[in-house]
Motif scaffolding. Structure first.
Motif, PDB file in Angstrom:
ATOM      1  N   ASN A 190       0.835  -1.190   0.000  1.00 58.77           N
ATOM      2  CA  ASN A 190       0.000   0.000   0.000  1.00 58.77           C
ATOM      3  C   ASN A 190       0.877   1.251   0.000  1.00 58.77           C
ATOM      4  O   ASN A 190       1.593   1.497   0.966  1.00 58.77           O
ATOM      5  CB  ASN A 190      -0.901  -0.005   1.240  1.00 58.77           C
ATOM      6  N   PRO A 191       0.841   2.052  -1.057  1.00 63.95           N
ATOM      7  CA  PRO A 191       1.712   3.231  -1.109  1.00 63.95           C
ATOM      8  C   PRO A 191       1.321   4.303  -0.102  1.00 63.95           C
ATOM      9  O   PRO A 191       2.084   5.231   0.133  1.00 63.95           O
ATOM     10  CB  PRO A 191       1.543   3.734  -2.543  1.00 63.95           C
ATOM     11  N   TRP A 192       0.157   4.178   0.506  1.00 63.60           N
ATOM     12  CA  TRP A 192      -0.295   5.166   1.482  1.00 63.60           C
ATOM     13  C   TRP A 192      -0.129   4.670   2.910  1.00 63.60           C
ATOM     14  O   TRP A 192      -0.742   5.183   3.827  1.00 63.60           O
ATOM     15  CB  TRP A 192      -1.741   5.559   1.186  1.00 63.60           C
ATOM     16  N   GLY A 193       0.765   3.661   3.071  1.00 62.19           N
ATOM     17  CA  GLY A 193       1.139   3.227   4.411  1.00 62.19           C
ATOM     18  C   GLY A 193       0.762   1.796   4.714  1.00 62.19           C
ATOM     19  O   GLY A 193      -0.403   1.421   4.632  1.00 62.19           O
ATOM     20  N   GLU A 194       1.764   0.988   5.022  1.00 57.81           N
ATOM     21  CA  GLU A 194       1.550  -0.418   5.398  1.00 57.81           C
ATOM     22  C   GLU A 194       2.694  -0.852   6.305  1.00 57.81           C
ATOM     23  O   GLU A 194       3.866  -0.543   6.025  1.00 57.81           O
ATOM     24  CB  GLU A 194       1.493  -1.297   4.152  1.00 57.81           C
ATOM     25  N   VAL A 195       2.358  -1.551   7.375  1.00 54.30           N
ATOM     26  CA  VAL A 195       3.359  -2.014   8.329  1.00 54.30           C
ATOM     27  C   VAL A 195       3.489  -3.525   8.232  1.00 54.30           C
ATOM     28  O   VAL A 195       2.493  -4.245   8.222  1.00 54.30           O
ATOM     29  CB  VAL A 195       2.981  -1.621   9.771  1.00 54.30           C
ATOM     30  N   ASP A 196       4.723  -3.998   8.126  1.00 53.47           N
ATOM     31  CA  ASP A 196       5.017  -5.424   8.117  1.00 53.47           C
ATOM     32  C   ASP A 196       6.193  -5.653   9.052  1.00 53.47           C
ATOM     33  O   ASP A 196       7.348  -5.499   8.669  1.00 53.47           O
ATOM     34  CB  ASP A 196       5.353  -5.893   6.703  1.00 53.47           C
ATOM     35  N   GLY A 197       5.884  -6.012  10.316  1.00 50.94           N
ATOM     36  CA  GLY A 197       6.939  -6.151  11.307  1.00 50.94           C
ATOM     37  C   GLY A 197       7.601  -4.811  11.570  1.00 50.94           C
ATOM     38  O   GLY A 197       6.930  -3.840  11.943  1.00 50.94           O
ATOM     39  N   ASP A 198       8.912  -4.751  11.345  1.00 50.51           N
ATOM     40  CA  ASP A 198       9.663  -3.512  11.587  1.00 50.51           C
ATOM     41  C   ASP A 198       9.705  -2.616  10.351  1.00 50.51           C
ATOM     42  O   ASP A 198      10.258  -1.533  10.398  1.00 50.51           O
ATOM     43  CB  ASP A 198      11.099  -3.862  12.020  1.00 50.51           C
ATOM     44  N   ILE A 199       9.103  -3.071   9.256  1.00 48.56           N
ATOM     45  CA  ILE A 199       9.168  -2.330   7.998  1.00 48.56           C
ATOM     46  C   ILE A 199       7.899  -1.508   7.800  1.00 48.56           C
ATOM     47  O   ILE A 199       6.788  -2.017   7.962  1.00 48.56           O
ATOM     48  CB  ILE A 199       9.355  -3.290   6.805  1.00 48.56           C
ATOM     49  N   VAL A 200       8.076  -0.242   7.468  1.00 47.43           N
ATOM     50  CA  VAL A 200       6.955   0.632   7.124  1.00 47.43           C
ATOM     51  C   VAL A 200       7.075   0.985   5.646  1.00 47.43           C
ATOM     52  O   VAL A 200       8.077   1.563   5.217  1.00 47.43           O
ATOM     53  CB  VAL A 200       6.948   1.909   7.973  1.00 47.43           C
ATOM     54  N   TYR A 201       6.067   0.579   4.876  1.00 47.40           N
ATOM     55  CA  TYR A 201       6.034   0.855   3.442  1.00 47.40           C
ATOM     56  C   TYR A 201       5.207   2.110   3.167  1.00 47.40           C
ATOM     57  O   TYR A 201       4.301   2.455   3.922  1.00 47.40           O
ATOM     58  CB  TYR A 201       5.405  -0.310   2.675  1.00 47.40           C
ATOM     59  N   GLY A 202       5.519   2.769   2.059  1.00 47.96           N
ATOM     60  CA  GLY A 202       4.708   3.888   1.623  1.00 47.96           C
ATOM     61  C   GLY A 202       5.530   4.890   0.841  1.00 47.96           C
ATOM     62  O   GLY A 202       6.750   4.993   1.026  1.00 47.96           O
ATOM     63  N   ILE A 203       4.863   5.626  -0.023  1.00 44.84           N
ATOM     64  CA  ILE A 203       5.571   6.622  -0.812  1.00 44.84           C
ATOM     65  C   ILE A 203       6.035   7.752   0.115  1.00 44.84           C
ATOM     66  O   ILE A 203       5.252   8.296   0.900  1.00 44.84           O
ATOM     67  CB  ILE A 203       4.698   7.159  -1.963  1.00 44.84           C
ATOM     68  N   GLY A 204       7.324   8.021   0.080  1.00 42.79           N
ATOM     69  CA  GLY A 204       7.911   9.009   0.972  1.00 42.79           C
ATOM     70  C   GLY A 204       8.306   8.452   2.323  1.00 42.79           C
ATOM     71  O   GLY A 204       8.863   9.190   3.144  1.00 42.79           O
TER      72      GLY A 204
END
Length: 376
Positions: A88-102
């Motif tokens: 999800n480019p608008w924010g997703e958490v997977d364990g210690d990783i935070v995904y998202g544009i910017g």
């Protein structure tokens, strides 16, 4: 003084600002959010209008009768959204990783700065000098936000501080400069089946392949990257003209010296049959020149000391291999600051991510750097 960050609050803030679209030159929504949030903890918050983009958000901590001492600066904007995201480019958490544009570049640094200042706000009356947080616009475009801020005089007196950019938790003691060249290649039009034509696109390709070898020459550092080749795209005719846009990052020297050297090299391209016209791409702000912070300067030493006290190890120190808003602080505002940001990956690409443990460490380092300078 035992001041501690709130990791849950930091994560929530990071996810919140990732969820707000802030493509470069369109940062208004995020600026509005930051003004609302910072008004809860700062002594003063203002929006600085910047032509062509969403404007800067500037927050002050500490009494107005105290001198301005410390600058925390980070950009609000991101690049455009690339295709192919699996997260999800608008924010997703997977364990210690935070995904998202910017997430990596550079909303994590911005969130870390705000959390550090939220902690400091509880003791802001005890500060020996004022702190300024500048959330700027258009870093991914032409750095119009920092250019306007540096020219405005609002940073007068600042000697200490840090700029937030993705650095893999390395301290950057400076940054490369950058030039972008527009190269018009002039061939000779002819029907596609005729050999008498000089196909401008073919010649442009020769020039590009020659240009990218420049950075492998002895004593040449930095990078060369072709950004585009464009022509009129005739149906059955050799194109007579085309345009190459070429990026050059370099670590030292002046714009004029580097321009002269690179143009001289381009003109030596072998087996090149066309004519060229080479000029710098037009832009609304000056090109960013390279800079370095002396390692014995107060700005560098205070950040390094905080890093060692928080993380218990010496930081890796390098030059940032691209440009950032820190270049303009030095070039326009005469303020030379180090750069420090978290660990992560896929900068300017799909599935951008940041490692949240490094965001926490970064926040602690920012907090320590501020308090050791202005409280202890």
């Amino acid at each position: 003084m035992d001041l501690k960050i709130n990791s849950d609050r930091l994560r929530d803030l990071l996810l919140e600002i990732i969820s707000i679209k802030s493509f470069f030159s369109r940062e208004v929504e995020l600026a509005d959010f930051l003004i609302s949030e910072l008004a809860k903890i700062a002594d003063k918050v203002e929006r600085q209008p910047v032509e062509g983009c969403g404007g800067n958000v500037i927050a002050y901590f500490g009494s107005e009768d105290k001198p301005l001492k410390y600058l925390l600066m980070c950009h609000m904007d991101t690049v455009e959204l690339f295709e192919g995201w699996s997260r999800n480019p608008w924010g997703e958490v997977d364990g210690d990783i935070v995904y998202g544009i910017g997430a990596f570049d550079s909303k994590s640094s911005l969130a870390a700065m705000i959390e550090a200042l939220r902690v400091v706000s509880d003791v802001k009356d005890e500060l020996k000098g004022r702190i300024i947080l500048a959330a700027v616009c258009d870093e991914e475009g032409y750095s119009r936000g920092t250019y306007q801020l540096a020219k405005s005089g609002k940073l007068k007196g600042v000697e200490l501080g840090v700029v937030g950019e993705p650095t893999q938790m390395k301290i950057m003691k400076g940054a490369y400069g950058r030039l972008v060249f527009d190269i018009t290649v002039k061939g000779r039009a002819a029907v596609g089946t005729e050999r008498r034509g000089i196909n401008a696109v073919v010649e442009a390709c020769k020039l590009v392949l020659w240009a990218v070898k420049y950075s492998s020459k002895p004593k040449v550092k930095g990078s060369v990257a072709p950004l585009a080749i464009r022509s009129q795209e005739f149906i059955v005719t050799h194109p007579e003209r085309c345009l190459i846009r070429m990026d050059r990052h370099y670590p030292s020297g002046s714009d004029e010296e580097e321009k002269r050297r690179f143009v001289s090299y381009l003109k030596k391209a072998p087996d090149f049959r066309a004519n060229t016209e080479i000029r710098l791409m037009q832009r609304p702000t000056p090109y960013a020149a390279p800079y370095q912070v002396p390692e014995n300067s107060p700005a560098f030493l205070s950040l390094k000391k905080a890093y060692i006290e928080v993380l218990g190890r010496e930081p890796e120190v390098e030059l940032y291999h691209t440009v950032s808003d820190a270049n303009y602080l030095h070039q326009i505002g005469n303020i030379s600051l180090p750069i420090l940001g978290p660990r992560g990956g896929n900068q300017h690409s799909r599935d951008e991510y940041v490692l949240f443990d490094s965001v926490q460490d970064l926040c602690k380092v920012y907090l320590k750097a501020i308090t050791s300078t202005l409280l202890e």
